[in-house]
Write a protein that holds these residues in place. Sequence first.
Motif, mmCIF file in Angstrom:
data_model
loop_
_atom_site.group_PDB
_atom_site.id
_atom_site.type_symbol
_atom_site.label_atom_id
_atom_site.label_comp_id
_atom_site.label_asym_id
_atom_site.label_seq_id
_atom_site.Cartn_x
_atom_site.Cartn_y
_atom_site.Cartn_z
ATOM 1 N N GLN A 14 -7.621 7.701 -1.494
ATOM 2 C CA GLN A 14 -8.746 7.341 -2.358
ATOM 3 C C GLN A 14 -8.507 5.977 -3.001
ATOM 4 O O GLN A 14 -9.418 5.155 -3.112
ATOM 5 C CB GLN A 14 -8.952 8.403 -3.449
ATOM 6 C CG GLN A 14 -9.391 9.739 -2.930
ATOM 7 C CD GLN A 14 -8.236 10.622 -2.476
ATOM 8 O OE1 GLN A 14 -7.079 10.214 -2.452
ATOM 9 N NE2 GLN A 14 -8.560 11.840 -2.078
ATOM 10 N N LYS A 15 -7.279 5.724 -3.416
ATOM 11 C CA LYS A 15 -6.922 4.444 -4.033
ATOM 12 C C LYS A 15 -6.970 3.323 -2.995
ATOM 13 O O LYS A 15 -7.415 2.211 -3.293
ATOM 14 C CB LYS A 15 -5.530 4.547 -4.666
ATOM 15 C CG LYS A 15 -5.058 3.292 -5.328
ATOM 16 C CD LYS A 15 -5.766 3.036 -6.622
ATOM 17 C CE LYS A 15 -5.105 1.858 -7.326
ATOM 18 N NZ LYS A 15 -6.011 1.173 -8.207
ATOM 19 N N LEU A 16 -6.519 3.608 -1.761
ATOM 20 C CA LEU A 16 -6.595 2.614 -0.691
ATOM 21 C C LEU A 16 -8.051 2.212 -0.435
ATOM 22 O O LEU A 16 -8.360 1.032 -0.279
ATOM 23 C CB LEU A 16 -5.984 3.165 0.600
ATOM 24 C CG LEU A 16 -4.478 3.369 0.624
ATOM 25 C CD1 LEU A 16 -4.064 4.119 1.875
ATOM 26 C CD2 LEU A 16 -3.762 2.040 0.524
ATOM 27 N N THR A 46 -0.530 4.074 6.526
ATOM 28 C CA THR A 46 -1.694 3.947 5.648
ATOM 29 C C THR A 46 -2.988 4.072 6.440
ATOM 30 O O THR A 46 -3.974 4.605 5.941
ATOM 31 C CB THR A 46 -1.669 2.623 4.869
ATOM 32 O OG1 THR A 46 -1.587 1.532 5.791
ATOM 33 C CG2 THR A 46 -0.521 2.564 3.900
ATOM 34 N N LYS A 105 0.313 4.773 -2.242
ATOM 35 C CA LYS A 105 -1.047 4.899 -2.790
ATOM 36 C C LYS A 105 -1.766 6.044 -2.093
ATOM 37 O O LYS A 105 -1.585 6.290 -0.907
ATOM 38 C CB LYS A 105 -1.844 3.611 -2.584
ATOM 39 C CG LYS A 105 -1.388 2.457 -3.431
ATOM 40 C CD LYS A 105 -2.297 1.270 -3.217
ATOM 41 C CE LYS A 105 -1.863 0.086 -4.044
ATOM 42 N NZ LYS A 105 -2.723 -1.085 -3.807
ATOM 43 N N ASP A 165 0.803 -1.215 0.000
ATOM 44 C CA ASP A 165 0.000 0.000 0.000
ATOM 45 C C ASP A 165 0.842 1.274 0.000
ATOM 46 O O ASP A 165 0.287 2.365 -0.070
ATOM 47 C CB ASP A 165 -0.922 0.020 1.214
ATOM 48 C CG ASP A 165 -1.991 -1.054 1.140
ATOM 49 O OD1 ASP A 165 -2.302 -1.492 0.011
ATOM 50 O OD2 ASP A 165 -2.510 -1.457 2.189
ATOM 51 N N ALA A 189 -10.559 2.509 -2.576
ATOM 52 C CA ALA A 189 -11.068 1.813 -3.757
ATOM 53 C C ALA A 189 -10.580 0.364 -3.802
ATOM 54 O O ALA A 189 -11.337 -0.535 -4.172
ATOM 55 C CB ALA A 189 -10.648 2.556 -5.018
ATOM 56 N N ASP A 190 -9.340 0.140 -3.413
ATOM 57 C CA ASP A 190 -8.787 -1.214 -3.474
ATOM 58 C C ASP A 190 -9.282 -2.130 -2.356
ATOM 59 O O ASP A 190 -9.471 -3.322 -2.575
ATOM 60 C CB ASP A 190 -7.254 -1.163 -3.411
ATOM 61 C CG ASP A 190 -6.638 -0.616 -4.682
ATOM 62 O OD1 ASP A 190 -7.366 -0.453 -5.691
ATOM 63 O OD2 ASP A 190 -5.420 -0.327 -4.668
ATOM 64 N N GLY A 191 -9.478 -1.572 -1.160
ATOM 65 C CA GLY A 191 -9.763 -2.453 -0.038
ATOM 66 C C GLY A 191 -11.138 -2.339 0.589
ATOM 67 O O GLY A 191 -11.554 -3.237 1.311
ATOM 68 N N CYS A 192 -11.842 -1.263 0.337
ATOM 69 C CA CYS A 192 -13.078 -1.026 1.091
ATOM 70 C C CYS A 192 -14.345 -1.106 0.250
ATOM 71 O O CYS A 192 -15.436 -1.307 0.796
ATOM 72 C CB CYS A 192 -13.016 0.341 1.774
ATOM 73 S SG CYS A 192 -11.558 0.572 2.795
ATOM 74 N N THR A 193 -14.225 -0.911 -1.059
ATOM 75 C CA THR A 193 -15.425 -0.845 -1.897
ATOM 76 C C THR A 193 -16.135 -2.184 -2.030
ATOM 77 O O THR A 193 -17.267 -2.228 -2.499
ATOM 78 C CB THR A 193 -15.095 -0.308 -3.300
ATOM 79 O OG1 THR A 193 -14.063 -1.104 -3.873
ATOM 80 C CG2 THR A 193 -14.676 1.141 -3.228
ATOM 81 N N THR A 194 -15.492 -3.250 -1.615
ATOM 82 C CA THR A 194 -16.162 -4.546 -1.634
ATOM 83 C C THR A 194 -17.374 -4.525 -0.714
ATOM 84 O O THR A 194 -18.423 -5.063 -1.057
ATOM 85 C CB THR A 194 -15.185 -5.653 -1.183
ATOM 86 O OG1 THR A 194 -14.029 -5.601 -1.991
ATOM 87 C CG2 THR A 194 -15.821 -7.016 -1.265
#
Length: 119
Positions: A41-43, A81, A38, A35, A45-50
């Motif tokens: 916003q990218k963090l 992070t 990054k 991470d 998008a990658d880990g939380c939007t699920t």
Amino acid sequence: MISHFRPGRDLITPLVTLAAAAVLTTTFSASQNLDAGKSPQKLFADGCTTCHRSPRGLAKGRFNLTLSWFLKDHYATSSDTAKALAAYLESVDTASPRAAAKPGTKRSGPRAPKPSQTQ
């Protein structure tokens, strides 16, 4: 008198075996933070939007310190992070767009109870 203790071979064999086991179990590559570098916003998008559609409202008025501790313990790979993600979540934790769209509506304090009518 004959000595049954042979310090040369009996001492070296277990030490060599132990050293070989230590070398084989040691990792040679340094662990890397995937991470790092990054944006928050990218963090997200990658880990939380699920599980979360939007970052809005996830901070829920929590203190930055407790939010970053929670993220570090459960979701982030490092404290840096976690702090960046906590700051991002706090920055988007604002009033909902519907509340901002109604500027004429005022919220007053608690309402007074209705007077009771006795007969």
